[in-house]
Structures are given as structure tokens and as C-alpha cells.
Design a protein around this motif. Structure first.
Motif, PDB file in Angstrom:
ATOM      1  N   VAL A 264     -89.043 140.567  33.904  1.00 18.52           N
ATOM      2  CA  VAL A 264     -89.207 140.068  32.547  1.00 18.52           C
ATOM      3  C   VAL A 264     -88.556 141.093  31.623  1.00 18.52           C
ATOM      4  N   ALA A 265     -88.238 140.674  30.408  1.00 19.68           N
ATOM      5  CA  ALA A 265     -87.494 141.574  29.538  1.00 19.68           C
ATOM      6  C   ALA A 265     -87.855 141.348  28.079  1.00 19.68           C
ATOM      7  N   ALA A 266     -87.548 142.361  27.277  1.00 18.18           N
ATOM      8  CA  ALA A 266     -87.684 142.282  25.830  1.00 18.18           C
ATOM      9  C   ALA A 266     -86.522 143.041  25.221  1.00 18.18           C
ATOM     10  N   SER A 267     -86.053 142.564  24.067  1.00 22.52           N
ATOM     11  CA  SER A 267     -84.951 143.256  23.406  1.00 22.52           C
ATOM     12  C   SER A 267     -85.047 143.115  21.902  1.00 22.52           C
ATOM     13  N   ASP A 268     -84.741 144.210  21.222  1.00 23.53           N
ATOM     14  CA  ASP A 268     -84.631 144.203  19.765  1.00 23.53           C
ATOM     15  C   ASP A 268     -83.170 144.162  19.335  1.00 23.53           C
ATOM     16  N   VAL A 269     -82.252 144.216  20.303  1.00 24.34           N
ATOM     17  CA  VAL A 269     -80.816 144.279  20.001  1.00 24.34           C
ATOM     18  C   VAL A 269     -80.063 143.297  20.891  1.00 24.34           C
ATOM     19  N   PHE A 270     -78.903 142.854  20.387  1.00 24.97           N
ATOM     20  CA  PHE A 270     -78.159 141.806  21.078  1.00 24.97           C
ATOM     21  C   PHE A 270     -76.662 142.078  20.984  1.00 24.97           C
ATOM     22  N   PRO A 271     -75.875 141.460  21.888  1.00 26.20           N
ATOM     23  CA  PRO A 271     -74.431 141.755  21.917  1.00 26.20           C
ATOM     24  C   PRO A 271     -73.731 141.454  20.608  1.00 26.20           C
ATOM     25  N   GLU A 272     -74.146 140.387  19.919  1.00 26.41           N
ATOM     26  CA  GLU A 272     -73.595 140.060  18.607  1.00 26.41           C
ATOM     27  C   GLU A 272     -74.764 139.855  17.658  1.00 26.41           C
ATOM     28  N   GLU A 273     -74.663 140.465  16.508  1.00 26.76           N
ATOM     29  CA  GLU A 273     -75.750 140.350  15.531  1.00 26.76           C
ATOM     30  C   GLU A 273     -75.168 140.040  14.161  1.00 26.76           C
TER      31      GLU A 273
END
Length: 343
Positions: A264-273
Motif C-alpha cells: 500500500v502507498a501514500a504520497s504528497d507529491v506527484f510526477p506532474e503538479e
């Protein structure tokens, strides 16, 4: 003292503003102690030669060409308040001239670490999905709702990167009595041991952890270094929490590992924002999403103002800046993080 005798500051803090990073009293103090010339990052090079020659400080991270820097004969310090050290100025010349380049990124360490901890607890106890199920009348009571639940307390934790954010996170985890392994190739093992963590290889941090926190900056050497092989090495059901920059991860491989049910995963950042409205991660079960908001607290921005004013006072008195973090000659040119595109 007339305004003309006050030290001159070039203000080009985009995407920040002076009103964002200074409280009204702080901003009043800034304006009473310095002459402020406000411009855009691109407008710095177009300022009059006299202004460039008198500038003692820059608040911001504007592109500075070598010929522009040559005109800035009084420059003592550049305060990067965006906190990403971009490769947009001649750092070698700055260092050779004894001009400090500092970043106020320390203000984000604690807020980001707290959100990372919240993400880990959510992944461990399925808080968000359980709340959504409750709203829909589909809640599972007691043990039936805890089929995949686990404790963070006493868990094996891996931290990838151990700068300001990694250390802030480790301080929070101390109360959970975790066994924490850290991978950071830029630090000697003794620093990790002194912080109460176990130095580890990347494979050890991945394969021996129930929770993996990624807080490493993007550099010229580590872009996309966490890929399909990395996720395959993780324990089944382990939680992967991405807090620094998406550039260190093969994001498609991360989504594939979550989609398969392996992690499972969580992210506050993404490849394009900002992220495209139809990006598949938006509907991916097992993936907790946050819109790059971990550090964006007003209290953090206002702490920048404190740091800038205190370090300006030190430099005015012929002392080095101590509150902000100085860019290092050996590593600044390797940084590859970029600001969020707000357009």
C-alpha cells in the motif's frame, strides 16, 4: 538615517510573497531596516546597474547569469525561500566570492514529518476508507474492520534519506519505539548511529521494513532510482510513504505494485503538479493521496520570515548566517528538485 543609507534588498520570492513569509510586524521591521526593490525573478537582470551594484541581499531564487552577478558587487547572501536549490545561478562564482546561498527549507521538516506520520497511521489502520464506508452505511464493526490492520508501535521502519525531514520524522517515531533503519549515501554511519537509527543499505531499508518513508531529495544521480525491483523487495502488505519528490520514484511501477496488492502507498507529491484530472492514481485503491500540502502551513511560512531577518542581522554584523541552511559547494549542483507549477 535616510532611506538611501539603508542596505538594499532585491525581493523576487515567487512563488512566495513577502506577505506570506513575513508577519505584519516582521514585514514592518524589514522595511524599516532595508530598502526593498520588488521585482519578478525574470526582472532581476533588467534592474538598473546602480540597483544591482547596491544590492546586499536577494530574497528569492531568481535566475542569475554570470554577467548579472558581476554587477552585484555588494551582494552578501541569497535567501532561497522557495527551498528548491535550482541550477539557475553560477554557484562556483558565488562561493568563490564568499556570497552565501541559503535555503529556509528547515521550516517544512516538522509539518511534513507530521503528515507523513499521519499517513503511516492511516495506512496501518485504514482510517480514511473506514470513514468513507461508515458514511455509506457499509462499515465493518470491530475485528471485521481490522483484517489488514497493524501497529506502527514497535514496527520495522525504513527511512530513505536523512536530511532535516528525515531527522524530524525520526524524532516523531521515537515515541512509537520503532526499529528504524536508514539509507543515506551522503552521510557517514556515525551520524545515523548518533541519531539512534541503524545504518542500512537500500535493499535492507526496503526489504526489512513494515513502513518505508522516502524523504530523499532528487539529485542528478538518483532520479527514478526506486523502481519495480525496489517495490518487489518490500514485504507484502508493507506501506510506502513518499514525502519528498516524485522524481526519485518510477511512479508507474509504484502504482503497479499497489494495484497488484503487494504494497500500500501514500504520497504528497506527484510526477506532474497539479495532477491531471484523469490520472489513474486518483482512483487507485490502496493509495492515499495528498495534494502537495504537507508543508504548506502558514506557521511554517512565517518561520521563514524569522529565519531571514535573524540571518540578515548576523550578516550585517559580519557573521555567517546560522538559521538558514547553507548550500554546499559539493552538492548544490546535483540537486534536481523543481517547484510546483501553479499555472
Amino acid at each position: 538615517m535616510s532611506d538611501k543609507t539603508l542596505p538594499l534588498v532585491i525581493s523576487a520570492p515567487e512563488p512566495r510573497t513577502l506577505e506570506l513569509i513575513f508577519t505584519p510586524p516582521q514585514l514592518a521591521r524589514l522595511r524599516s531596516h532595508y530598502r526593498i526593490v520588488e521585482t519578478t525573478p525574470e526582472g532581476v537582470s533588467a534592474l538598473p546597474a546602480e540597483t544591482l551594484a547596491e544590492a546586499r541581499y536577494i530574497i528569492g531564487q531568481p535566475p542569475i547569469a554570470s554577467e548579472t552577478l558581476q554587477k552585484m558587487t555588494s551582494l552578501r547572501c541569497i535567501f532561497n525561500v522557495e527551498t528548491n536549490l535550482l541550477n539557475n545561478m553560477p554557484y562556483e562564482t558565488l562561493f568563490a566570492r564568499g556570497i552565501h546561498v541559503v535555503t529556509t527549507g528547515l521550516v517544512f521538516a516538522e509539518p511534513v514529518a507530521e503528515l507523513g506520520l499521519a499517513m503511516a497511521l492511516n495506512l496501518a489502520r485504514n482510517i480514511v476508507d473506514a470513514d468513507l464506508a461508515f458514511r455509506q452505511g457499509k462499515e465493518l464493526w470491530g475485528g471485521d474492520g481490522n483484517q489488514t490492520a497493524r501497529l506502527l508501535s514497535g514496527a520495522d521502519v525504513g527511512i530513505i534519506g536523512f536530511g532535516d525531514l528525515g531527522r524530524a520524522l525520526n524524532r516523531l517515531l521515537t515515541g512509537f519505539r520503532t526499529h528504524t533503519r536508514v539509507y543515506d549515501p551522503w552521510l557517514p554511519p556515525s551520524i545515523l548511529v548518533d541519531n539512534g537509527v541503524e545504518p542500512a543499505s537500500l535493499d535492507e531499508a526496503l526489504s526489512q521494513s513494515d513502513f518505508v518513508f522516502v524523504v530523499a531529495s532528487v539529485t542528478s544521480e538518483n532520479q527514478g532510482f526506486l523502481g519495480a525491483d525496489s517495490f518487489a523487495k518490500m514485504r507484502k502488505g508493507a506501506a510506502f510513504i513518499l514525502l519528498s519528490r516524485a522524481g526519485v520514484v518510477d511512479f508507474a511501477a509504484l502504482m503497479a505494485s499497489v494495484r497488484s496488492g503487494h504494497i500500500v502507498a501514500a504520497s504528497d507529491v506527484f510526477p506532474e503538479e497539479p495532477l491531471a484530472k484523469d490520472h489513474p492514481v486518483r482512483a487507485l485503491p490502496g493509495f492515499l493521496r495528498s495534494a502537495h500540502r504537507a508543508g504548506a502551513l502558514d506557521i511554517a511560512f512565517k518561520r521563514m520570515g524569522d529565519m531571514v531577518l535573524e540571518d540578515m542581522d548576523l550578516v550585517d554584523r559580519g557573521l555567517p548566517p546560522l538559521r538558514s541552511k547553507r548550500a554546499e559547494r559539493e552538492t548544490v549542483s546535483r540537486m534536481r528538485s523543481k517547484p510546483v507549477d501553479r499555472n
